[in-house]
Every structure is written in structure tokens, then in C-alpha cells.
Write a protein that holds these residues in place. Structure first.
Motif, PDB file in Angstrom:
ATOM      1  N   PRO A  18       0.813  -1.214   0.000  1.00 58.88           N
ATOM      2  CA  PRO A  18       0.000   0.000   0.000  1.00 58.88           C
ATOM      3  C   PRO A  18       0.850   1.269   0.000  1.00 58.88           C
ATOM      4  N   SER A  22       0.196   4.131  -2.605  1.00 61.77           N
ATOM      5  CA  SER A  22      -0.088   5.487  -2.130  1.00 61.77           C
ATOM      6  C   SER A  22       0.892   6.493  -2.711  1.00 61.77           C
ATOM      7  N   HIS A  57      -4.386   4.805   1.704  1.00 63.35           N
ATOM      8  CA  HIS A  57      -4.224   3.360   1.512  1.00 63.35           C
ATOM      9  C   HIS A  57      -3.002   2.852   2.283  1.00 63.35           C
ATOM     10  N   PHE A  93      -3.083  -6.961   0.471  1.00 59.05           N
ATOM     11  CA  PHE A  93      -2.882  -5.533   0.223  1.00 59.05           C
ATOM     12  C   PHE A  93      -2.417  -5.211  -1.195  1.00 59.05           C
ATOM     13  N   ALA A  96      -5.024  -2.907  -2.224  1.00 61.21           N
ATOM     14  CA  ALA A  96      -4.828  -1.515  -1.805  1.00 61.21           C
ATOM     15  C   ALA A  96      -3.848  -0.796  -2.723  1.00 61.21           C
ATOM     16  N   THR A  97      -2.843  -1.520  -3.196  1.00 64.98           N
ATOM     17  CA  THR A  97      -1.869  -0.931  -4.109  1.00 64.98           C
ATOM     18  C   THR A  97      -2.564  -0.448  -5.376  1.00 64.98           C
ATOM     19  N   GLU A 132     -11.356   3.527  -2.633  1.00 61.18           N
ATOM     20  CA  GLU A 132     -11.010   3.471  -1.202  1.00 61.18           C
ATOM     21  C   GLU A 132     -11.712   2.303  -0.518  1.00 61.18           C
ATOM     22  N   SER A 135      -9.660  -0.862  -0.371  1.00 65.92           N
ATOM     23  CA  SER A 135      -8.603  -0.864   0.646  1.00 65.92           C
ATOM     24  C   SER A 135      -9.197  -1.084   2.035  1.00 65.92           C
TER      25      SER A 135
END
Length: 149
Positions: A18, A22, A57, A93, A96-97, A132, A135
Motif C-alpha cells: 500500500p 499510495s 491506503h 494488500f 490496496a496498491t 477506497e 482498501s
């Protein structure tokens, strides 16, 4: 020792993945901001909020890292199940990336439109929240996994 290495790799993934997403997402938004400032420098506050949005994230990844790291399972006697669970939680995750990068692109488009004189800040924020969610789901899944070890 192998189980401990697997678990720590999972912890590293919670921070690295993440964090990379981010950083890329925030950079995309910030690059758009630099161009937009030439057209409308008065809208910097809106640009800044949209640029920073992708940074959340990485915070979800760090929160998951903190939850897992605070558990007392990180000893050489860690079980294969616990090690695999931590690794799997870290692997989650990847979502999330990707979400952070895509959110940065949404925000960059909103920044460009604000610079063009369109009043789309609120609508951009609403649309940017959709990535979002994934995540948040990754964090929730990691949290549920942490309760099983």
C-alpha cells in the motif's frame, strides 16, 4: 525459522504494497496539481485534498501491520498456520496498491477539470471514494484474519 520468515514477509507486504500504491497515487494527483496551478492557483486547497487522498491506503496497510505486529505470535515457535495467515493478510494488500493508483488517476482528472473551471470537487471526492472501499475491505479482511491467530 522458515515460518518466522514467512510471517515477517507478510508484515513487510502490509507496509510495502500500500505504501507503493499510495506514493504513486499521490504523485499522480500532485503532478496534475502542478499543471493545474498554472490555470487556477486559487484552487490549491481543493487540489491538495484530492492529491493527498490516495495516501490513506498506506495508512490502512500500516494499521494492519500494527495489529499483526502487536500479537505475541512472532517467535521462532510460530506455527505454520499463523505464518501463512500473516503472509496471506499481507498479500491481500495488493488490492490496496491498485486502488491507490486508480484513485490517484480519478483525482488527477478531477484536478484537471477544476483547473478548467468546472465545479466538480465534491463529485470528484465522491467518485474517488469508490476505490477506497477496496482498501477498507482489504484492511477488514486482514483484521478478521488476525483474530484467527
Amino acid at each position: 525459522m522458515t515460518n518466522l520468515l514467512i510471517a515477517y514477509t507478510g508484515l513487510a507486504l502490509m507496509i510495502i504494497l500500500p505504501g507503493i500504491g499510495s506514493a504513486i497515487g499521490v504523485s499522480i494527483g500532485s503532478n496534475a496539481t502542478i499543471g493545474a496551478l498554472k490555470k487556477r492557483p486559487d484552487a490549491f486547497g481543493n487540489y491538495m485534498l484530492l492529491s493527498a487522498l490516495s495516501g490513506t491506503h498506506g495508512l490502512f496497510g500500516f494499521a494492519a501491520f500494527f495489529i499483526f505486529y502487536s500479537k505475541a505470535v512472532f517467535t521462532p515457535a510460530i506455527t505454520p498456520f499463523a505464518a501463512t495467515a500473516v503472509f496471506g493478510a499481507g498479500l491481500i494488500f495488493v488490492v490496496a496498491t491498485y486502488a491507490a493508483i486508480r484513485q490517484g488517476q480519478i483525482c488527477a482528472n478531477g484536478i484537471a477539470e477544476i483547473a478548467s473551471g468546472n465545479d466538480v470537487f465534491g463529485k470528484t471526492m465522491i467518485l474517488a471514494v469508490f476505490p477506497e472501499l477496496y482498501s477498507i475491505l482489504a484492511f477488514a479482511a486482514a483484521f478478521l484474519i488476525s483474530n484467527k491467530i
